[in-house]
Design a protein around this motif. Structure first.
Motif, short mmCIF file in Angstrom:
data_model
loop_
_atom_site.label_atom_id
_atom_site.label_comp_id
_atom_site.label_asym_id
_atom_site.label_seq_id
_atom_site.Cartn_x
_atom_site.Cartn_y
_atom_site.Cartn_z
N MET A 14 0.84 -1.20 0.00
CA MET A 14 0.00 0.00 0.00
C MET A 14 0.88 1.25 0.00
O MET A 14 0.66 2.18 -0.79
N VAL A 15 1.89 1.25 0.90
CA VAL A 15 2.78 2.42 0.96
C VAL A 15 3.48 2.60 -0.37
O VAL A 15 3.53 3.70 -0.93
N ILE A 17 2.71 1.39 -3.48
CA ILE A 17 1.85 1.71 -4.63
C ILE A 17 1.25 3.10 -4.48
O ILE A 17 1.28 3.90 -5.41
N PHE A 18 0.76 3.38 -3.28
CA PHE A 18 0.15 4.70 -3.10
C PHE A 18 1.18 5.79 -3.30
O PHE A 18 0.91 6.81 -3.92
N GLY A 19 2.40 5.52 -2.78
CA GLY A 19 3.47 6.50 -2.96
C GLY A 19 3.76 6.75 -4.43
O GLY A 19 3.86 7.89 -4.88
N VAL A 21 1.79 6.10 -7.06
CA VAL A 21 0.63 6.72 -7.71
C VAL A 21 0.59 8.20 -7.38
O VAL A 21 0.40 9.06 -8.26
N PHE A 22 0.81 8.50 -6.11
CA PHE A 22 0.79 9.91 -5.69
C PHE A 22 1.87 10.70 -6.42
O PHE A 22 1.62 11.79 -6.94
N ILE A 24 3.37 10.08 -9.30
CA ILE A 24 3.09 10.25 -10.74
C ILE A 24 1.97 11.27 -10.95
O ILE A 24 2.08 12.19 -11.77
N LEU A 25 0.91 11.11 -10.16
CA LEU A 25 -0.24 12.00 -10.38
C LEU A 25 0.07 13.43 -9.96
O LEU A 25 -0.39 14.39 -10.58
N GLY A 29 -0.27 14.50 -13.38
CA GLY A 29 -1.74 14.37 -13.46
C GLY A 29 -2.47 15.62 -13.05
O GLY A 29 -2.89 16.41 -13.89
#
Lengths: 165, 333
Positions: A14-15, A17-19, A21-22, A24-25, A29
Motif C-alpha cells: 500500500m505504501v 503503490i500509493f506513494g 501513484v501519488f 506520478i499524479l 496528473g
C-alpha cells in the motif's frame, strides 16, 4: 483479530503503490488539470467582468448619446429662434431705413420744388415787371411823355403789385 | 417494514441455529478478509481461482505459487496458521511466528488494479487538458467526467487549507480518488472487483499515515507551539501538551477506523443479504421464493446505499485530511 490487525504485506504494498501513484499524479496528473481549470475559471470571471464593464459603458454611451441629441436639439431650436429674430430685426431695420430714406428723399424733393418755384416766381416776376414796364412804356409813350409824375405813378403801381404778390 | 424485518430476523436466527453445513460466518469472513488466491467462481464443481504468488522475505526471498501451500497446507517449511492460532489464515514458519510476507494477495492485486485504473483515468484526463485549449472548449469525454470530482476536492483544499493549498491539493486528490475508486470497485461483486481493499485496516491505516505525516511534517511553528506549549496558565501547560499530542495522534487512528469500519460493515451487510437467500433455500420453495424477493430488494437497496456511503466516506476522509492540514498551516494571529 485478523480483521483489525494490519497486515504487514498489504501495508508494504500500500505504501509503495500509493506513494508511486501519488508521485506520478502529483507530477503529471493533477496540476495539469487543476491549473487549466483554474486558468479557465479566471478567464471566465475576467470575461464576465469585462462584459459587465462593456455593458455599463454601453448604457453610459446610450445616455451620452441621448444627452447629445437633446443638446443638439436645444442648440438647433436656439439657432432657429435666433435666426428668426435676426430676420425680423433685419426686416424691421430695413423697413425703418427705407422709410427714413424715403422721407429724406421726399423732403429733399419738396425743398427742391420750393426752391425751383421760388426761382421760377422770381423769373416770372422779373419777366412780368419787364413786360409791364415794356407795356407801360409803350402805352405811356403813346399817350404821354415820360414825365416824372408818370414815372412815380408807375413805380407805385409796380410796388403795389409786388407787395400784393 | 416491521414485518419484513421480523421475517428476516426470524429466518436469520433459525438459519444460524440450523444451518450446519452452511457456515455463514465463515462465508462472510472469507469474502471480506484477504486471501492468497482469488476465488472467481465455481465451474462444474471445481473452483475457478487465480493462484497468486507468495513472496516471503525471511533470510532471502522465497517466492512460490500459492496453490502449492493451499493444497497441502504446507510448503518449504511454511504452513498456513490454523483456525484459532495467532496469525490465523496467514503463512507462518514452523514455530508459528510470522515472516515478512509481501505476497501478492487478493487485496494487493486489487490494489494494483485500482492504482493502474486511477493512473490511466487521471493521466488521460490530464492529456485531454494538455491537448485541448480549455479556454476555448468545454471538457468532453473523460475530462467532463473527472473535472467535477477533481475540482470539488481542489476547491475543498482551497477552502480548508488557505493560501498554499496548491501544494496539498494533489495529495488530497490522490487520496480522494483512490478511496473512491477502491470503494466503488469493492462493490462490484465479480472479478476484477469485489476485493475488500478499503475495508482492510492496513489500507486505511496507510492512507491515514500519509495524512498524518503530511500534516505533521509540514506544520507551521504556530501549530507546534499550539501542541507543545499551548497558551494556557503554567500549571495546565504540561497537561494541555499531553492532551494536544494525544489528539494529534488520535486523528489518523480515527481516520483509519472510520473508513475501514464503514466499508467493512457495508460489505458484510451486502454479503448477509446474499447469504439469506442460501439459508432460506432449505425451507422449501415458498420460503425461498418470498425470501429471495425480499432479500433481493434489500440487496439492491443496500448496494445503492453502499454506493452513497462509498462516496461519502471518500469525501469525509479527504475533507478531514484537508482540515487537519489546514490546522497545521495556521499562522500566528
Amino acid at each position: 483479530m485478523n480483521l483489525i490487525t494490519p497486515d504487514t504485506g498489504l501495508l508494504f504494498w500500500m505504501v509503495l503503490i500509493f506513494g508511486i501513484v501519488f508521485f506520478i499524479l502529483a507530477k503529471w496528473g493533477f496540476p495539469a488539470i487543476t491549473g487549466m481549470v483554474d486558468k479557465r475559471n479566471e478567464h471566465i470571471s475576467e470575461s464576465l467582468r469585462l462584459a459587465d464593464e462593456a455593458r455599463e459603458r454601453m448604457s453610459h454611451l446610450a445616455e451620452e448619446q441621448k444627452a447629445l441629441i437633446a443638446e443638439t436639439k436645444a442648440e438647433q431650436s436656439r439657432i432657429l429662434k435666433e435666426a428668426a429674430q435676426a430676420r425680423s430685426e433685419m426686416l424691421a431695420q430695413a423697413k425703418a431705413d427705407a422709410q427714413a430714406q424715403t422721407a429724406d428723399m421726399i423732403e429733399k424733393a419738396r425743398e427742391q420744388i420750393a426752391n425751383e418755384r421760388e426761382t421760377a416766381l422770381r423769373d416770372i416776376r422779373r419777366q412780368v415787371a419787364l413786360l409791364s414796364v415794356d407795356v407801360a412804356e409803350k402805352v405811356l409813350r403813346a399817350k404821354l411823355d415820360a414825365s416824372p409824375e408818370q414815372q412815380a405813378l408807375i413805380d407805385r403801381y409796380v410796388d403795389e403789385s409786388r407787395s400784393s404778390n | 417494514m416491521k414485518r419484513i424485518l421480523l421475517i428476516i430476523m426470524i429466518s436469520l436466527s433459525s438459519a444460524f441455529a440450523k444451518a450446519d453445513d452452511l457456515d455463514i460466518g465463515n462465508v462472510i469472513f472469507d469474502h471480506v478478509l484477504d486471501s492468497y488466491e482469488w476465488h472467481i467462481t465455481e465451474w462444474k464443481g471445481k473452483p475457478v481461482a487465480i493462484h497468486l504468488p507468495v513472496i516471503i522475505i525471511d533470510h532471502g526471498i522465497h517466492a512460490f505459487n500459492s496453490h502449492k501451500i493451499l493444497e497441502t497446507g504446507e510448503y518449504g517449511g511454511y504452513h498456513i496458521a490454523p483456525e484459532g492460532a495467532k496469525h490465523e489464515g496467514k503463512i507462518v514458519r514452523a514455530d508459528g511466528t510470522k515472516p515478512f510476507d509481501i505476497s501478492i494477495t487478493k487485496n494487493v492485486l486489487q490494489l494494483f488494479f485500482n492504482a493502474i485504473l486511477l493512473l490511466v483515468i487521471v493521466l488521460l484526463t490530464a492529456r485531454w487538458y494538455r491537448r485541448h485549449d480549455a479556454l476555448k472548449e468545454h471538457p468532453t469525454g473523460i475530462a467532463a467526467l473527472m473535472e467535477p470530482l477533481i475540482m470539488m476536492v481542489h476547491d475543498m483544499a482551497k477552502e480548508n487549507i488557505g493560501e498554499d493549498y496548491r501544494r496539498y491539493s494533489p495529495f488530497l486528490l490522490t487520496v480522494f480518488l483512490f478511496i473512491l475508486f477502491s470503494n466503488f470497485i469493492g462493490i462490484i461483486p465479480f472479478f476484477p472487483g469485489g476485493a475488500n481493499l478499503t475495508g482492510n485496516i492496513a489500507c486505511t491505516l496507510t492512507l491515514a499515515l500519509f495524512t498524518f505525516f503530511t500534516v505533521n511534517l509540514t506544520g507551521t511553528k504556530h501549530y507546534y507551539k499550539e501542541i507543545f506549549s499551548p497558551d494556557v496558565p503554567g500549571v495546565l501547560k504540561p497537561l494541555m501538551a499531553i492532551i494536544e499530542t494525544f489528539s494529534a495522534l488520535v486523528k489518523p487512528i480515527s481516520l483509519t477506523i472510520r473508513l475501514f469500519a464503514n466499508m467493512l460493515a457495508g460489505h458484510i451487510q451486502i454479503l448477509c443479504m446474499v447469504c439469506i437467500i442460501f439459508i432460506l433455500g432449505k425451507y422449501g420453495p415458498v420460503m425461498t421464493g418470498g425470501g429471495t424477493l425480499i432479500t433481493v430488494l434489500f440487496g439492491i437497496f443496500l448496494d445503492v446505499l453502499e454506493m452513497l456511503i462509498s462516496f461519502i466516506q471518500a469525501y469525509i476522509f479527504t475533507m478531514l485530511s484537508s482540515i487537519y492540514i489546514g490546522m497545521a498551516r495556521q499562522k500566528a494571529e
